[in-house]
Design an enzyme around this catalytic site. Structure first.
Site, PDB file in Angstrom:
ATOM      1  N   LYS A 110       0.837  -1.208   0.000  1.00 18.67           N
ATOM      2  CA  LYS A 110       0.000   0.000   0.000  1.00 18.67           C
ATOM      3  C   LYS A 110       0.868   1.253   0.000  1.00 18.67           C
ATOM      4  CE  LYS A 110      -4.232  -2.023   1.675  1.00 18.67           C
ATOM      5  NZ  LYS A 110      -4.861  -2.623   2.833  1.00 18.67           N
ATOM      6  N   LYS A 190      -6.340 -10.961 -13.866  1.00 22.86           N
ATOM      7  CA  LYS A 190      -7.189 -11.259 -12.708  1.00 22.86           C
ATOM      8  C   LYS A 190      -8.296 -10.193 -12.612  1.00 22.86           C
ATOM      9  CE  LYS A 190      -7.100 -11.210  -7.699  1.00 22.86           C
ATOM     10  NZ  LYS A 190      -7.315 -10.111  -6.875  1.00 22.86           N
ATOM     11  N   LYS A 193     -11.098  -4.703  -9.076  1.00 16.84           N
ATOM     12  CA  LYS A 193     -11.599  -3.346  -9.290  1.00 16.84           C
ATOM     13  C   LYS A 193     -10.454  -2.397  -9.635  1.00 16.84           C
ATOM     14  CE  LYS A 193     -11.960  -2.366  -4.338  1.00 16.84           C
ATOM     15  NZ  LYS A 193     -11.531  -3.731  -3.961  1.00 16.84           N
TER      16      LYS A 193
HETATM   17  P1  ADP Z   1     -10.292  -6.420  -5.783  1.00 18.39           P
HETATM   18  O1  ADP Z   1      -9.128  -7.204  -6.365  1.00 18.39           O
HETATM   19  O2  ADP Z   1     -11.369  -6.208  -6.774  1.00 18.39           O
HETATM   20  O3  ADP Z   1      -9.827  -5.161  -5.094  1.00 18.39           O
HETATM   21  P2  ADP Z   1     -10.528  -7.390  -3.113  1.00 18.39           P
HETATM   22  O4  ADP Z   1      -9.042  -7.337  -2.978  1.00 18.39           O
HETATM   23  O5  ADP Z   1     -11.356  -6.383  -2.377  1.00 18.39           O
HETATM   24  O6  ADP Z   1     -10.902  -7.336  -4.676  1.00 18.39           O
HETATM   25  O7  ADP Z   1     -10.981  -8.866  -2.780  1.00 18.39           O
HETATM   26  C1  ADP Z   1     -11.996  -9.229  -1.905  1.00 18.39           C
HETATM   27  C2  ADP Z   1     -12.026 -10.746  -1.875  1.00 18.39           C
HETATM   28  O8  ADP Z   1     -12.361 -11.261  -3.176  1.00 18.39           O
HETATM   29  C3  ADP Z   1     -10.683 -11.368  -1.523  1.00 18.39           C
HETATM   30  O9  ADP Z   1     -10.920 -12.436  -0.628  1.00 18.39           O
HETATM   31  C4  ADP Z   1     -10.122 -11.895  -2.816  1.00 18.39           C
HETATM   32  O10 ADP Z   1      -9.358 -13.066  -2.621  1.00 18.39           O
HETATM   33  C5  ADP Z   1     -11.385 -12.188  -3.622  1.00 18.39           C
HETATM   34  N1  ADP Z   1     -11.132 -11.936  -5.057  1.00 18.39           N
HETATM   35  C6  ADP Z   1     -10.998 -10.731  -5.647  1.00 18.39           C
HETATM   36  N2  ADP Z   1     -10.792 -10.836  -6.973  1.00 18.39           N
HETATM   37  C7  ADP Z   1     -10.788 -12.161  -7.255  1.00 18.39           C
HETATM   38  C8  ADP Z   1     -10.628 -12.929  -8.466  1.00 18.39           C
HETATM   39  N3  ADP Z   1     -10.442 -12.346  -9.645  1.00 18.39           N
HETATM   40  N4  ADP Z   1     -10.672 -14.276  -8.370  1.00 18.39           N
HETATM   41  C9  ADP Z   1     -10.874 -14.883  -7.158  1.00 18.39           C
HETATM   42  N5  ADP Z   1     -11.042 -14.220  -5.997  1.00 18.39           N
HETATM   43  C10 ADP Z   1     -10.999 -12.871  -6.024  1.00 18.39           C
END
Ligand code: ADP
Ligand code: TRP
Length: 321
Positions: A110, A190, A193
């Site tokens: 971060k 992957k 967001k």
């Molecule tokens: P983002 O990558 O969109 O910011 P987060 O980091 O907030 O998503 O992830 C929230 C949860 O969703 C976590 O437990 C993460 O492992 C899961 N997650 C996010 N994106 C994926 C993905 N593309 N495939 C599988 N799990 C995901």
């Protein structure tokens, strides 16, 4: 067995979040005593907009219930509804070496992204440890990125129990969801967001289906056989379609004669149907916010009762009472 996990209130839920975090959490219901909370204190390490925080917390609460969380089988609450967690975090901080926190990747990442280093961001793993330990949790399902935070938690349990006696805190185990494949986004990276490649699960039909039409493909002609390997369409279709329909699409890829436009249409239909019951449930919840409040309220009461028991045990052990 107590299973606990925290959900970040971080905006619109996408297909990756659903299959990577929400569905496994809901599937774990009934396997033990489930505790699920919305990590609103944690969200404050990066958000200082009160309206945004309130909206995001509300959003996850509604989405989690819409996705099938059953309040009769588990406890669902807002982290801040149990402020006792801060006291335990403080107690843990008093035995937490700086080096342990300095080594945490998520903090370092971060900072590298330019997020300013406040104390809460640095101390986040101590609060996360308190989240887990306050409820005597045994199993903590999390994504790979949270593995290190679980190791910090286990280190802190060791230190507290060495100092104040075995049994002061319960040693938790991480359940890393390594079997959950990474859901690809519309560009094949992957889904995340931060990459602007997401397929949200709730929203209006036309724009959402349009997103699917934007999925990257190669330039094979309609009559050509198409490569099944690394196909974004197939990877997503497998999540939504029945086995039979999925196999049919593979056959159509291999034989040629169907264009990507046709595959995308099938994917859009399967995606829309898959989430239809959750969309309907979500609409009901939006129309009846009091239902959501009641679930969170009941969850908070139950969680607080548990938390008080554990915290009193710890207070006694450390000499506060
Ligand atoms: P983002 O990558 O969109 O910011 P987060 O980091 O907030 O998503 O992830 C929230 C949860 O969703 C976590 O437990 C993460 O492992 C899961 N997650 C996010 N994106 C994926 C993905 N593309 N495939 C599988 N799990 C995901
Ligand atoms: N840090 C977790 C995440 O980013 C959310 C979280 C907070 C959590 N406290 C927790 C997860 C306790 C499991 C247990 O996803």
């Amino acid at each position: 067995m107590r299973i606990l996990t925290g959900l970040q209130p971080s905006g619109k839920l996408h297909v990756g979040n659903y299959f990577g975090a929400i569905k496994p959490a809901i599937d774990a219901q009934g396997e033990g005593d489930g505790y699920y909370f919305i990590a609103d204190y944690h969200a404050m390490t990066t958000t200082h907009d009160p309206n945004e925080l309130r909206e995001n917390v509300r959003g996850v609460a509604i989405d989690f219930l819409a996705c099938g969380f059953d309040p009769s089988k588990g406890v669902f609450f807002k982290q801040s509804a149990v402020p006792e967690v801060n006291e335990l975090a403080w107690i843990l901080s008093t035995v937490c070496p700086m080096g342990l926190l300095e080594r945490c990747h998520s903090y370092k990442d971060k900072i590298a992204k330019g997020i300013s280093a406040n104390h809460a961001l640095f101390a986040y793993p101590a609060l996360m440890a308190a989240d887990i330990l306050l409820y005597d949790s045994n199993v903590v399902p999390v994504g790979e990125d949270q593995k290190q935070h679980l190791e910090v938690t286990r280190d802190l349990v060791g230190k507290i129990n060495d100092l104040y006696g075995e049994g002061t805190l319960v040693m938790p185990t991480a359940r890393i969801r390594s079997d959950v494949a990474k859901v690809p986004g519309l560009d094949g990276e992957k889904m995340s967001k931060s990459y602007n490649n997401t397929l949200p699960i709730f929203g209006d039909e036309k724009p959402l289906k349009k997103l699917i039409m934007r999925i990257k493909t190669d330039s094979a002609a309609v009559e050509d056989p198409k490569p099944t390997e690394n196909s974004i369409i197939l990877a997503l279709y497998q999540l939504f379609a029945s086995d039979g329909d999925y196999r049919q699409m593979i056959t159509d890829y291999e034989q040629g004669g169907c264009g990507y436009g046709d595959f995308k249409k099938r994917l859009a239909e399967a995606y829309w149907d898959y989430f239809a019951p959750m969309r309907a449930r979500r609409e009901e919840l939006v129309a009846h916010p009091e239902e959501v409040d009641a679930v969170l309220q009941a969850g908070a009461e139950k969680a607080r009762e548990e938390a008080t028991k554990v915290l009193n045990r710890v207070r006694r052990a450390v000499g506060l009472i």
